[in-house]
Design a protein around this motif. Structure first.
Motif, mmCIF file in Angstrom:
data_model
loop_
_atom_site.group_PDB
_atom_site.id
_atom_site.type_symbol
_atom_site.label_atom_id
_atom_site.label_comp_id
_atom_site.label_asym_id
_atom_site.label_seq_id
_atom_site.Cartn_x
_atom_site.Cartn_y
_atom_site.Cartn_z
ATOM 1 N N GLY A 45 32.890 41.292 36.377
ATOM 2 C CA GLY A 45 34.258 40.893 36.091
ATOM 3 C C GLY A 45 34.972 40.200 37.232
ATOM 4 N N ASP A 46 36.291 40.077 37.057
ATOM 5 C CA ASP A 46 37.173 39.337 37.947
ATOM 6 C C ASP A 46 37.545 40.192 39.154
ATOM 7 O OD1 ASP A 46 39.164 37.890 39.172
ATOM 8 O OD2 ASP A 46 40.354 37.573 37.365
ATOM 9 N N LEU A 47 37.189 39.724 40.343
ATOM 10 C CA LEU A 47 37.452 40.486 41.567
ATOM 11 C C LEU A 47 38.939 40.661 41.844
ATOM 12 C CD1 LEU A 47 34.763 38.907 43.932
ATOM 13 C CD2 LEU A 47 34.651 41.118 42.788
ATOM 14 N N LYS A 49 41.102 41.679 39.693
ATOM 15 C CA LYS A 49 41.637 42.762 38.859
ATOM 16 C C LYS A 49 41.494 44.111 39.564
ATOM 17 C CE LYS A 49 40.883 40.480 34.414
ATOM 18 N NZ LYS A 49 40.223 40.535 33.090
ATOM 19 N N CYS A 78 37.920 45.041 37.281
ATOM 20 C CA CYS A 78 36.638 44.596 37.819
ATOM 21 C C CYS A 78 35.826 45.874 38.001
ATOM 22 C CB CYS A 78 36.817 43.894 39.160
ATOM 23 S SG CYS A 78 35.256 43.333 39.885
#
Length: 349
Positions: A45-47, A49, A78
């Motif tokens: 996922g998105d670092l 977050k 994340c």
């Protein structure tokens, strides 16, 4: 970020289990050298977050969710998935010269993992033995845990019966490796009889998939983690000092059902909740993940997190919202107020 021994990208578009697609994307696998030895962490996922740290049970190396549950988590977090030492895919056997880690050292590895990624306070999600490690981490590093989501957690020292049973499994692992008997014992640990099947009913796809994945585990490394968990200490007194909200899921057919109830009764009832899932074993995340959706949604709402809009038409949890106390939605200084709840879901035939 700190230095690692190596960091590689796993060339996997999506990890699937039981034919269902979960954790889409290309996870980054980090091999981190801690003061207690190397640990493998897969990042999804998105670092940018908030961080969700996950830790699986003995002989497992992933937490598998249905698409709705994994989307809910990836929408908000994340995910930093820590594998027990030597449980990652393709791991080599750990040398017999390396001491078996204590549960305290495993909890310290979690702290060093957070330091490596530059993380402050995190949300945690663990299953059974993994739930114990993350709970222990939360009691040792209280300021670093925002909340705990625990599935069939352990919190007491093993009973004589469990200790002896684990010793038998350990001896079989040591001398015979991941043989058929060991796999049957582990599957009984994870799943209810309903999905394990019988002479008249075939075992479910998810059990077949898990059986296949167990073949990939290094028996020596599984033996080491089981040894660590079999000498764990009682966390009951430490539970009263936890400063975070806690959501506990447990299958009513889990061998650790009474342990989860014990933990729930020793937590601060203002900020903890218990969800019991009928006709389900220990690993609710795999056997009945839909049963976790609505309770997780309410739990995460207390942190200002929410369900992704694109999921509004997806199948909802079979749990009825009316089973959940309306006080879950009352604003408190820590967010949503949680009270002990008991929610049941019947298997759909």
């Amino acid at each position: 970020m700190g230095e690692s021994s190596s960091s590689v990208s796993i060339d996997v578009e999506r990890i699937s289990f039981g034919g269902k697609c979960v954790y889409p994307g290309y996870p980054q696998e980090h091999h981190i050298q801690t003061s207690h030895g190397p640990v493998s962490v897969a990042v999804f996922g998105d670092l940018e977050k908030p961080a969700l740290v996950t830790y699986p049970d003995v002989a497992l190396n992933r937490l598998f969710f249905c698409p709705e549950a994994s989307s809910l988590l990836l929408h908000n977090f994340c995910i930093y998935h820590i594998s027990p030492p030597g449980h990652e895919l393709g791991a080599a056997p750990i040398s017999s010269d390396v001491p078996v880690l204590s549960v305290d050292q495993l909890a310290d590895q979690v702290a060093e993992t957070l330091d490596y990624f530059g993380l402050g306070s995190v949300m945690c999600l663990g299953v059974t033995a993994g739930a114990y490690i993350l709970t222990h981490f939360a009691t040792k590093y209280r300021e670093r845990v925002l909340g705990l989501m625990l599935v069939s957690p352990l919190c007491k020292a093993p009973s004589w019966t469990e200790w002896f049973y684990n010793k038998v499994i350990s001896n079989l692992l040591y001398f015979y490796g991941m043989c058929g008997l060991i796999k049957e014992c582990l599957l009984q640990r994870y799943f209810s009889r309903e999905v394990r099947g019988s002479s008249l009913v075939p075992e479910s796809d998810i059990v077949q998939a898990c059986r296949s994945l167990l073949d990939e585990r290094q028996s020596t490394n599984v033996w080491r983690f089981l040894q660590s968990i079999n000498v764990r200490h009682d966390l009951t007194e430490s539970l009263k000092k936890l400063q975070c909200r806690t959501l506990i899921f447990v299958g009513e057919n889990s061998p650790f059902h009474s342990e989860a109830l014990h933990m729930a009764t020793n937590l601060d009832r203002r900020y903890s909740a218990l969800v019991e899932v009928q006709a389900c074993g220990s690993v609710v995340t795999e056997e009945q993940p839909h049963a976790m959706l609505i309770p997780m949604e309410y739990f995460l709402m207390g942190y200002g997190l929410y369900r992704p809009c694109q999921m509004s038409c997806s199948p909802r949890s079979p749990l009825s919202p009316s089973c959940i106390s309306p006080e879950l939605l009352s604003p408190e200084s820590m967010g949503v107020k949680l009270k002990p709840i008991k929610t049941r879901v019947s298997l759909q035939v």
